[in-house]
Design a protein around this motif. Structure first.
Motif, short mmCIF file in Angstrom:
data_model
loop_
_atom_site.label_atom_id
_atom_site.label_comp_id
_atom_site.label_asym_id
_atom_site.label_seq_id
_atom_site.Cartn_x
_atom_site.Cartn_y
_atom_site.Cartn_z
N THR A 1 34.29 9.21 -62.82
CA THR A 1 33.32 10.24 -63.16
C THR A 1 32.74 10.91 -61.92
O THR A 1 33.06 10.54 -60.79
N ASP A 2 31.85 11.89 -62.16
CA ASP A 2 31.06 12.59 -61.14
C ASP A 2 31.92 13.61 -60.39
O ASP A 2 33.08 13.38 -60.08
N ARG A 3 31.29 14.74 -60.11
CA ARG A 3 31.87 15.88 -59.39
C ARG A 3 32.76 16.73 -60.28
O ARG A 3 32.68 17.95 -60.26
N GLY A 4 33.67 16.13 -61.02
CA GLY A 4 34.57 16.88 -61.88
C GLY A 4 33.97 17.10 -63.27
O GLY A 4 32.94 16.52 -63.62
N PRO A 5 34.63 17.92 -64.10
CA PRO A 5 34.01 18.39 -65.34
C PRO A 5 34.01 17.42 -66.49
O PRO A 5 33.25 17.61 -67.44
N ASP A 6 34.85 16.38 -66.51
CA ASP A 6 34.98 15.57 -67.73
C ASP A 6 35.22 14.11 -67.42
O ASP A 6 36.27 13.55 -67.75
N GLY A 7 34.25 13.45 -66.82
CA GLY A 7 34.38 12.04 -66.49
C GLY A 7 34.48 11.16 -67.71
O GLY A 7 35.27 10.20 -67.74
N ILE A 8 33.70 11.44 -68.75
CA ILE A 8 33.75 10.63 -69.96
C ILE A 8 35.10 10.80 -70.65
O ILE A 8 35.66 9.85 -71.21
N GLY A 9 35.65 12.01 -70.61
CA GLY A 9 36.99 12.22 -71.15
C GLY A 9 38.03 11.39 -70.43
O GLY A 9 38.97 10.87 -71.05
N VAL A 10 37.88 11.23 -69.12
CA VAL A 10 38.79 10.38 -68.35
C VAL A 10 38.68 8.93 -68.79
O VAL A 10 39.69 8.25 -69.02
N ILE A 11 37.45 8.43 -68.93
CA ILE A 11 37.26 7.05 -69.36
C ILE A 11 37.84 6.84 -70.75
O ILE A 11 38.52 5.83 -71.01
#
Length: 434
Positions: free
Chosen positions: A207-217
Protein backbone atom coordinates in the motif's frame (compact mmCIF):
# COMPACT_ATOMS: atom_id res chain seq x y z
CA UNK A 1 3.74 10.84 -15.04
CA UNK A 2 4.75 9.61 -11.63
CA UNK A 3 6.55 11.74 -9.12
CA UNK A 4 9.71 11.25 -7.11
CA UNK A 5 9.44 10.46 -3.45
CA UNK A 6 12.21 12.85 -2.55
CA UNK A 7 11.37 13.11 1.13
CA UNK A 8 11.61 9.35 1.61
CA UNK A 9 14.95 8.62 0.06
CA UNK A 10 17.27 11.56 0.50
CA UNK A 11 19.07 9.60 3.14
CA UNK A 12 22.78 9.54 3.92
CA UNK A 13 24.37 6.12 4.19
CA UNK A 14 25.12 6.76 7.85
CA UNK A 15 21.98 7.16 9.91
CA UNK A 16 21.71 10.61 11.55
CA UNK A 17 21.51 11.01 15.30
CA UNK A 18 17.79 11.82 15.22
CA UNK A 19 16.55 10.03 12.12
CA UNK A 20 12.87 9.55 12.71
CA UNK A 21 11.61 13.00 13.74
CA UNK A 22 10.53 15.32 10.96
CA UNK A 23 8.58 18.52 11.32
CA UNK A 24 5.39 17.99 9.36
CA UNK A 25 3.77 21.36 9.80
CA UNK A 26 0.40 19.68 10.31
CA UNK A 27 -2.27 22.07 11.61
CA UNK A 28 -3.89 22.01 15.00
CA UNK A 29 -7.19 20.94 13.43
CA UNK A 30 -7.56 17.32 12.46
CA UNK A 31 -7.51 16.67 8.69
CA UNK A 32 -10.76 15.63 7.03
CA UNK A 33 -10.81 12.24 5.36
CA UNK A 34 -14.38 12.03 4.18
CA UNK A 35 -17.39 10.42 5.75
CA UNK A 36 -16.08 7.49 7.69
CA UNK A 37 -16.49 8.40 11.36
CA UNK A 38 -15.19 5.04 12.59
CA UNK A 39 -11.79 5.86 11.10
CA UNK A 40 -9.78 4.85 14.13
CA UNK A 41 -12.27 2.54 15.76
CA UNK A 42 -11.82 -1.19 15.45
CA UNK A 43 -14.85 -3.08 14.25
CA UNK A 44 -16.32 -5.85 16.33
CA UNK A 45 -14.46 -9.16 15.90
CA UNK A 46 -15.86 -11.61 13.41
CA UNK A 47 -18.43 -14.02 14.76
CA UNK A 48 -17.07 -17.47 15.63
CA UNK A 49 -18.74 -20.27 13.67
CA UNK A 50 -20.91 -22.52 15.83
CA UNK A 51 -22.23 -26.01 15.39
CA UNK A 52 -25.72 -27.01 16.49
CA UNK A 53 -26.33 -28.64 19.84
CA UNK A 54 -27.06 -32.31 20.23
CA UNK A 55 -30.60 -33.46 19.41
CA UNK A 56 -32.65 -35.16 22.20
CA UNK A 57 -32.87 -38.94 22.21
CA UNK A 58 -36.22 -40.19 20.82
CA UNK A 59 -37.09 -42.79 23.50
CA UNK A 60 -36.28 -40.57 26.48
CA UNK A 61 -38.45 -37.79 27.85
CA UNK A 62 -37.96 -34.47 26.07
CA UNK A 63 -34.57 -32.99 26.87
CA UNK A 64 -33.70 -29.45 25.89
CA UNK A 65 -30.85 -29.31 23.39
CA UNK A 66 -27.39 -28.44 24.65
CA UNK A 67 -26.12 -24.93 24.02
CA UNK A 68 -24.16 -24.39 20.81
CA UNK A 69 -20.51 -25.38 21.07
CA UNK A 70 -17.97 -23.05 19.47
CA UNK A 71 -16.07 -24.89 16.83
CA UNK A 72 -12.47 -23.82 16.31
CA UNK A 73 -10.64 -26.86 15.05
CA UNK A 74 -11.51 -27.27 11.39
CA UNK A 75 -10.10 -23.99 10.21
CA UNK A 76 -7.74 -23.83 7.30
CA UNK A 77 -4.39 -22.09 7.35
CA UNK A 78 -5.03 -18.34 7.69
CA UNK A 79 -2.27 -17.67 5.21
CA UNK A 80 -4.42 -19.38 2.58
CA UNK A 81 -7.68 -17.71 3.48
CA UNK A 82 -7.55 -15.27 6.38
CA UNK A 83 -11.24 -14.58 6.03
CA UNK A 84 -11.81 -17.94 7.75
CA UNK A 85 -9.76 -17.16 10.84
CA UNK A 86 -11.53 -15.00 13.43
CA UNK A 87 -9.07 -15.68 16.23
CA UNK A 88 -7.33 -12.35 16.03
CA UNK A 89 -9.02 -9.44 17.75
CA UNK A 90 -7.99 -5.89 17.19
CA UNK A 91 -6.65 -3.89 20.10
CA UNK A 92 -8.70 -0.80 20.86
CA UNK A 93 -5.99 1.80 20.61
CA UNK A 94 -7.80 4.26 18.40
CA UNK A 95 -7.54 8.01 18.36
CA UNK A 96 -8.87 9.69 21.52
CA UNK A 97 -12.17 11.47 21.03
CA UNK A 98 -11.63 15.02 19.86
CA UNK A 99 -7.91 14.37 19.29
CA UNK A 100 -5.83 16.41 16.88
CA UNK A 101 -2.55 15.76 15.12
CA UNK A 102 0.32 16.46 17.43
CA UNK A 103 1.83 19.85 16.54
CA UNK A 104 5.41 18.73 17.09
CA UNK A 105 7.80 16.72 14.96
CA UNK A 106 6.60 13.54 13.29
CA UNK A 107 8.29 10.53 11.80
CA UNK A 108 8.72 9.57 8.19
CA UNK A 109 8.73 6.00 6.99
CA UNK A 110 12.40 6.46 6.27
CA UNK A 111 15.19 8.01 8.34
CA UNK A 112 15.17 11.62 7.14
CA UNK A 113 17.35 14.49 8.34
CA UNK A 114 15.34 17.28 9.91
CA UNK A 115 16.65 19.73 7.30
CA UNK A 116 15.21 17.84 4.33
CA UNK A 117 13.09 20.10 2.17
CA UNK A 118 9.81 18.71 0.90
CA UNK A 119 6.49 19.99 -0.37
CA UNK A 120 4.87 23.16 0.90
CA UNK A 121 4.44 22.61 4.64
CA UNK A 122 1.17 24.55 4.69
CA UNK A 123 -0.30 22.71 1.71
CA UNK A 124 -3.10 20.72 3.32
CA UNK A 125 -3.86 18.90 0.08
CA UNK A 126 -0.27 17.66 -0.24
CA UNK A 127 -0.80 14.67 1.99
CA UNK A 128 1.81 12.52 0.25
CA UNK A 129 5.55 13.08 0.60
CA UNK A 130 5.87 14.24 -3.00
CA UNK A 131 5.98 17.60 -4.72
CA UNK A 132 2.88 16.74 -6.76
CA UNK A 133 -0.02 14.41 -6.29
CA UNK A 134 0.53 10.83 -7.31
CA UNK A 135 -1.11 9.80 -10.59
CA UNK A 136 -4.62 8.46 -10.60
CA UNK A 137 -4.59 5.13 -12.33
CA UNK A 138 -7.81 3.41 -13.33
CA UNK A 139 -8.63 0.79 -10.76
CA UNK A 140 -8.75 -2.76 -12.02
CA UNK A 141 -11.85 -4.73 -11.07
CA UNK A 142 -9.67 -7.71 -10.22
CA UNK A 143 -9.52 -8.62 -6.59
CA UNK A 144 -11.80 -5.84 -5.44
CA UNK A 145 -13.32 -5.80 -1.98
CA UNK A 146 -16.24 -8.09 -1.55
CA UNK A 147 -15.04 -10.65 -4.10
CA UNK A 148 -16.07 -14.20 -3.29
CA UNK A 149 -13.15 -16.58 -3.52
CA UNK A 150 -14.23 -19.55 -5.61
CA UNK A 151 -11.49 -22.04 -6.35
CA UNK A 152 -11.44 -25.48 -7.87
CA UNK A 153 -8.80 -28.05 -7.07
CA UNK A 154 -6.84 -29.05 -10.15
CA UNK A 155 -4.50 -32.04 -9.65
CA UNK A 156 -0.97 -31.47 -10.87
CA UNK A 157 0.96 -34.07 -12.80
CA UNK A 158 4.33 -32.51 -12.07
CA UNK A 159 6.08 -34.01 -9.05
CA UNK A 160 7.89 -31.75 -6.61
CA UNK A 161 7.65 -27.99 -6.14
CA UNK A 162 7.11 -25.67 -9.06
CA UNK A 163 9.19 -22.69 -10.14
CA UNK A 164 9.91 -19.91 -7.64
CA UNK A 165 8.99 -16.27 -8.32
CA UNK A 166 9.41 -13.09 -6.25
CA UNK A 167 7.64 -9.73 -6.53
CA UNK A 168 9.13 -6.40 -5.47
CA UNK A 169 7.34 -3.49 -3.81
CA UNK A 170 3.90 -2.86 -5.34
CA UNK A 171 2.80 0.28 -3.44
CA UNK A 172 -0.77 0.29 -4.69
CA UNK A 173 -0.09 -0.07 -8.42
CA UNK A 174 -2.62 -2.82 -9.04
CA UNK A 175 -2.79 -2.51 -12.82
CA UNK A 176 0.98 -2.80 -13.16
CA UNK A 177 0.97 -5.84 -10.88
CA UNK A 178 -1.72 -7.59 -12.92
CA UNK A 179 0.20 -6.86 -16.13
CA UNK A 180 3.46 -8.31 -14.80
CA UNK A 181 1.87 -11.40 -13.24
CA UNK A 182 0.12 -12.14 -16.53
CA UNK A 183 3.35 -11.61 -18.48
CA UNK A 184 5.02 -14.26 -16.32
CA UNK A 185 2.16 -16.70 -16.84
CA UNK A 186 1.13 -16.63 -13.19
CA UNK A 187 -2.43 -15.42 -13.84
CA UNK A 188 -4.76 -15.66 -16.82
CA UNK A 189 -6.61 -12.91 -18.65
CA UNK A 190 -9.32 -13.00 -15.97
CA UNK A 191 -6.78 -12.45 -13.22
CA UNK A 192 -7.05 -16.00 -11.87
CA UNK A 193 -4.13 -18.18 -10.79
CA UNK A 194 -2.89 -20.13 -13.80
CA UNK A 195 0.58 -21.28 -12.70
CA UNK A 196 -0.28 -24.66 -11.20
CA UNK A 197 2.25 -25.63 -8.54
CA UNK A 198 4.41 -22.52 -8.94
CA UNK A 199 5.55 -20.68 -5.82
CA UNK A 200 5.14 -16.91 -5.58
CA UNK A 201 6.50 -14.65 -2.83
CA UNK A 202 5.70 -10.97 -2.40
CA UNK A 203 8.39 -9.02 -0.55
CA UNK A 204 6.01 -6.57 1.16
CA UNK A 205 4.88 -2.93 0.84
CA UNK A 206 1.49 -3.41 -0.82
CA UNK A 207 0.00 0.00 0.00
CA UNK A 208 0.75 3.75 0.10
CA UNK A 209 1.79 6.13 -2.70
CA UNK A 210 -0.10 4.25 -5.41
CA UNK A 211 -3.83 4.43 -6.10
CA UNK A 212 -5.15 1.03 -4.94
CA UNK A 213 -3.28 -0.59 -2.08
CA UNK A 214 -6.35 -2.39 -0.72
CA UNK A 215 -7.03 -3.75 -4.21
CA UNK A 216 -3.50 -5.18 -4.22
CA UNK A 217 -4.03 -6.87 -0.85
CA UNK A 218 -7.38 -8.30 -1.97
CA UNK A 219 -5.75 -9.74 -5.10
CA UNK A 220 -2.87 -11.34 -3.16
CA UNK A 221 -5.27 -12.85 -0.63
CA UNK A 222 -7.41 -14.33 -3.40
CA UNK A 223 -4.41 -15.69 -5.32
CA UNK A 224 -3.20 -17.34 -2.11
CA UNK A 225 -6.36 -19.46 -1.99
CA UNK A 226 -6.35 -20.21 -5.71
CA UNK A 227 -2.68 -21.19 -5.78
CA UNK A 228 -3.11 -23.52 -2.79
CA UNK A 229 -6.02 -25.26 -4.52
CA UNK A 230 -3.85 -25.78 -7.61
CA UNK A 231 -0.95 -27.29 -5.67
CA UNK A 232 1.24 -24.20 -5.51
CA UNK A 233 1.31 -21.23 -3.20
CA UNK A 234 1.25 -17.45 -3.11
CA UNK A 235 2.66 -15.94 0.09
CA UNK A 236 3.89 -12.58 1.32
CA UNK A 237 6.37 -10.98 3.71
CA UNK A 238 5.74 -8.04 6.00
CA UNK A 239 7.13 -4.71 4.86
CA UNK A 240 7.57 -1.49 6.78
CA UNK A 241 4.47 -0.02 5.11
CA UNK A 242 2.37 -2.87 6.46
CA UNK A 243 3.59 -1.94 9.94
CA UNK A 244 2.86 1.72 9.15
CA UNK A 245 -0.72 1.04 8.01
CA UNK A 246 -1.41 -1.21 11.01
CA UNK A 247 -0.09 1.50 13.31
CA UNK A 248 -2.10 4.27 11.64
CA UNK A 249 -5.29 2.25 11.96
CA UNK A 250 -4.75 1.03 15.52
CA UNK A 251 -3.15 4.06 17.13
CA UNK A 252 -3.94 7.09 14.95
CA UNK A 253 -2.70 10.26 16.67
CA UNK A 254 -1.53 8.55 19.87
CA UNK A 255 1.87 10.13 20.63
CA UNK A 256 4.98 7.98 20.58
CA UNK A 257 8.48 8.93 21.63
CA UNK A 258 10.89 8.94 18.68
CA UNK A 259 14.59 9.67 18.54
CA UNK A 260 14.23 13.45 18.78
CA UNK A 261 10.75 14.21 19.99
CA UNK A 262 7.15 13.15 19.72
CA UNK A 263 5.61 11.53 16.66
CA UNK A 264 2.43 9.70 15.65
CA UNK A 265 1.65 6.86 13.27
CA UNK A 266 -0.99 9.02 11.62
CA UNK A 267 1.52 11.72 10.69
CA UNK A 268 4.08 9.19 9.49
CA UNK A 269 1.47 7.46 7.33
CA UNK A 270 0.41 10.73 5.71
CA UNK A 271 3.99 11.78 5.04
CA UNK A 272 4.75 8.48 3.37
CA UNK A 273 2.01 8.32 0.81
CA UNK A 274 -0.97 7.17 2.87
CA UNK A 275 -4.02 7.11 0.59
CA UNK A 276 -7.38 8.19 1.96
CA UNK A 277 -9.25 5.64 -0.15
CA UNK A 278 -7.12 2.83 1.28
CA UNK A 279 -8.02 3.82 4.84
CA UNK A 280 -11.70 4.09 3.90
CA UNK A 281 -11.70 0.53 2.54
CA UNK A 282 -9.40 -1.01 5.16
CA UNK A 283 -11.20 -3.84 6.96
CA UNK A 284 -10.43 -6.10 9.90
CA UNK A 285 -9.62 -8.97 7.55
CA UNK A 286 -6.84 -6.87 5.98
CA UNK A 287 -5.38 -5.96 9.38
CA UNK A 288 -5.50 -9.61 10.49
CA UNK A 289 -3.82 -10.78 7.31
CA UNK A 290 -1.02 -8.20 7.51
CA UNK A 291 -0.44 -8.90 11.21
CA UNK A 292 0.27 -12.58 10.49
CA UNK A 293 2.78 -12.09 7.70
CA UNK A 294 6.27 -13.45 8.30
CA UNK A 295 9.28 -11.16 8.21
CA UNK A 296 11.74 -13.53 6.51
CA UNK A 297 11.87 -16.94 4.86
CA UNK A 298 14.45 -19.21 3.23
CA UNK A 299 13.50 -20.49 -0.22
CA UNK A 300 15.88 -22.55 -2.35
CA UNK A 301 18.98 -21.05 -0.78
CA UNK A 302 17.58 -17.51 -1.11
CA UNK A 303 17.00 -15.56 2.11
CA UNK A 304 13.94 -13.42 1.36
CA UNK A 305 13.55 -10.14 3.30
CA UNK A 306 11.72 -6.88 2.81
CA UNK A 307 14.30 -4.39 4.08
CA UNK A 308 17.98 -4.16 3.23
CA UNK A 309 18.93 -3.91 6.89
CA UNK A 310 20.53 -6.12 9.52
CA UNK A 311 17.80 -5.21 12.05
CA UNK A 312 16.39 -8.75 11.69
CA UNK A 313 19.29 -9.92 13.86
CA UNK A 314 17.74 -8.04 16.80
CA UNK A 315 14.81 -10.46 16.90
CA UNK A 316 16.35 -13.92 16.91
CA UNK A 317 19.08 -16.31 15.78
CA UNK A 318 16.82 -18.33 13.51
CA UNK A 319 14.13 -17.55 10.96
CA UNK A 320 11.51 -19.15 13.20
CA UNK A 321 12.59 -17.05 16.19
CA UNK A 322 12.52 -13.81 14.17
CA UNK A 323 9.01 -14.44 12.85
CA UNK A 324 7.64 -15.61 16.20
CA UNK A 325 9.17 -12.67 18.08
CA UNK A 326 7.83 -10.07 15.66
CA UNK A 327 4.34 -11.63 15.71
CA UNK A 328 4.33 -11.66 19.50
CA UNK A 329 5.47 -8.04 19.76
CA UNK A 330 3.00 -6.80 17.17
CA UNK A 331 0.09 -8.60 18.80
CA UNK A 332 0.71 -6.90 22.13
CA UNK A 333 -1.07 -3.87 20.74
CA UNK A 334 1.42 -1.47 22.31
CA UNK A 335 2.01 1.74 20.39
CA UNK A 336 5.66 2.18 21.43
CA UNK A 337 6.56 -1.45 20.66
CA UNK A 338 4.88 -1.24 17.26
CA UNK A 339 6.66 2.04 16.56
CA UNK A 340 10.02 0.46 17.36
CA UNK A 341 9.32 -2.38 14.92
CA UNK A 342 8.33 0.12 12.24
CA UNK A 343 11.37 2.30 12.93
CA UNK A 344 13.86 -0.56 12.64
CA UNK A 345 12.46 -1.89 9.39
CA UNK A 346 12.62 1.51 7.71
CA UNK A 347 16.42 1.34 7.83
CA UNK A 348 18.06 0.79 4.46
CA UNK A 349 21.30 0.65 2.44
CA UNK A 350 23.06 -1.77 4.83
CA UNK A 351 24.47 -3.71 1.85
CA UNK A 352 25.31 -0.81 -0.48
CA UNK A 353 28.77 0.20 0.74
CA UNK A 354 31.47 -1.61 -1.22
CA UNK A 355 33.54 -2.32 1.88
CA UNK A 356 30.98 -3.03 4.60
CA UNK A 357 28.01 -4.18 2.51
CA UNK A 358 29.16 -7.72 1.67
CA UNK A 359 30.04 -8.37 5.31
CA UNK A 360 26.57 -7.23 6.41
CA UNK A 361 24.98 -9.67 3.96
CA UNK A 362 27.24 -12.50 5.13
CA UNK A 363 26.23 -11.86 8.73
CA UNK A 364 22.59 -12.45 7.80
CA UNK A 365 23.38 -15.50 5.66
CA UNK A 366 25.62 -17.04 8.33
CA UNK A 367 22.82 -16.64 10.89
CA UNK A 368 19.75 -17.63 8.89
CA UNK A 369 21.16 -19.68 6.00
CA UNK A 370 21.16 -19.27 2.25
CA UNK A 371 23.69 -18.06 -0.27
CA UNK A 372 21.96 -14.85 -1.37
CA UNK A 373 19.70 -12.23 0.17
CA UNK A 374 16.72 -11.07 -1.92
CA UNK A 375 15.10 -7.83 -0.71
CA UNK A 376 12.82 -4.96 -1.67
CA UNK A 377 12.40 -1.65 0.20
CA UNK A 378 15.18 0.45 -1.41
CA UNK A 379 14.42 1.31 -5.05
CA UNK A 380 17.17 0.30 -7.44
CA UNK A 381 17.68 3.88 -8.78
CA UNK A 382 18.53 5.01 -5.25
CA UNK A 383 20.86 2.08 -4.67
CA UNK A 384 22.66 3.06 -7.86
CA UNK A 385 22.81 6.74 -6.84
CA UNK A 386 20.90 7.83 -9.96
CA UNK A 387 18.47 10.03 -8.00
CA UNK A 388 18.34 11.70 -4.62
CA UNK A 389 21.93 12.87 -4.72
CA UNK A 390 23.37 14.53 -1.65
CA UNK A 391 23.93 17.85 -3.45
CA UNK A 392 20.23 18.19 -4.24
CA UNK A 393 20.66 17.97 -8.02
CA UNK A 394 17.29 16.82 -9.34
CA UNK A 395 18.07 17.40 -13.00
CA UNK A 396 18.92 13.78 -13.60
CA UNK A 397 16.12 11.25 -13.44
CA UNK A 398 16.37 7.50 -13.00
CA UNK A 399 17.45 5.37 -15.91
CA UNK A 400 15.26 2.52 -17.08
CA UNK A 401 15.11 -0.45 -14.72
CA UNK A 402 15.32 -3.65 -16.74
CA UNK A 403 15.49 -6.15 -13.91
CA UNK A 404 16.85 -6.91 -10.44
CA UNK A 405 20.08 -5.33 -9.25
CA UNK A 406 22.76 -7.79 -8.08
CA UNK A 407 25.38 -6.21 -5.81
CA UNK A 408 27.42 -6.66 -2.57
CA UNK A 409 29.85 -9.08 -4.26
CA UNK A 410 26.92 -10.89 -5.82
CA UNK A 411 25.40 -11.72 -2.43
CA UNK A 412 22.36 -9.40 -2.59
CA UNK A 413 19.54 -9.02 -5.11
CA UNK A 414 17.45 -5.82 -5.00
CA UNK A 415 13.88 -6.25 -6.25
CA UNK A 416 12.29 -2.79 -5.82
CA UNK A 417 12.27 -1.48 -9.38
CA UNK A 418 10.89 1.92 -8.33
CA UNK A 419 7.34 1.67 -9.65
CA UNK A 420 6.44 4.82 -7.71
CA UNK A 421 9.04 6.88 -9.60
CA UNK A 422 8.57 5.88 -13.24
CA UNK A 423 10.48 2.67 -12.68
CA UNK A 424 9.24 -0.89 -13.09
CA UNK A 425 7.35 -3.34 -10.93
CA UNK A 426 9.51 -6.46 -10.92
CA UNK A 427 8.23 -10.05 -11.00
CA UNK A 428 11.22 -12.35 -11.40
CA UNK A 429 11.90 -16.07 -11.43
CA UNK A 430 14.66 -17.38 -9.15
CA UNK A 431 17.41 -18.36 -9.36
CA UNK A 432 18.69 -15.64 -11.66
CA UNK A 433 20.57 -16.71 -14.74
CA UNK A 434 23.57 -14.53 -13.84
Amino acid sequence: MRTETLRDFRVPVTEPAAPYAVSTGLPEEAPVYGEYPAYYEDAAPAAVPQQPGYAPQPPAPPVPPAPPVPHHDQRQDPRQDPRQDPRHEENAHGRPQGGHPHPHAHADAEPVPATTQGPEEDDLEGYTPTFRDLPVIGRSPLGGPGDTVQVQYVPQDTAGPGPLYVVGDVHGYLDELVTELHAQGLIDTEGRWSAGNARLWFLGDFTDRGPDGIGVIDLVMRLSAEAAAAGGYCKALMGNHELLLIGAKRFGDTPVVSGAGTATFQAAWLLNGGQRTDMERLQDVHIQWMSRLDATVLEEDHLLLHSDTTAYLDYGDSIEDVNDTIHELLNRGDVDITWDLFRKFTKRFAFRDEETGPQAVRELLDTYGGSRVVHGHSPIPYLLGEVGTEDGDESRGPEAVDGPHVYADGLAIAMDGGVTMAGKLLVVRLPLSD
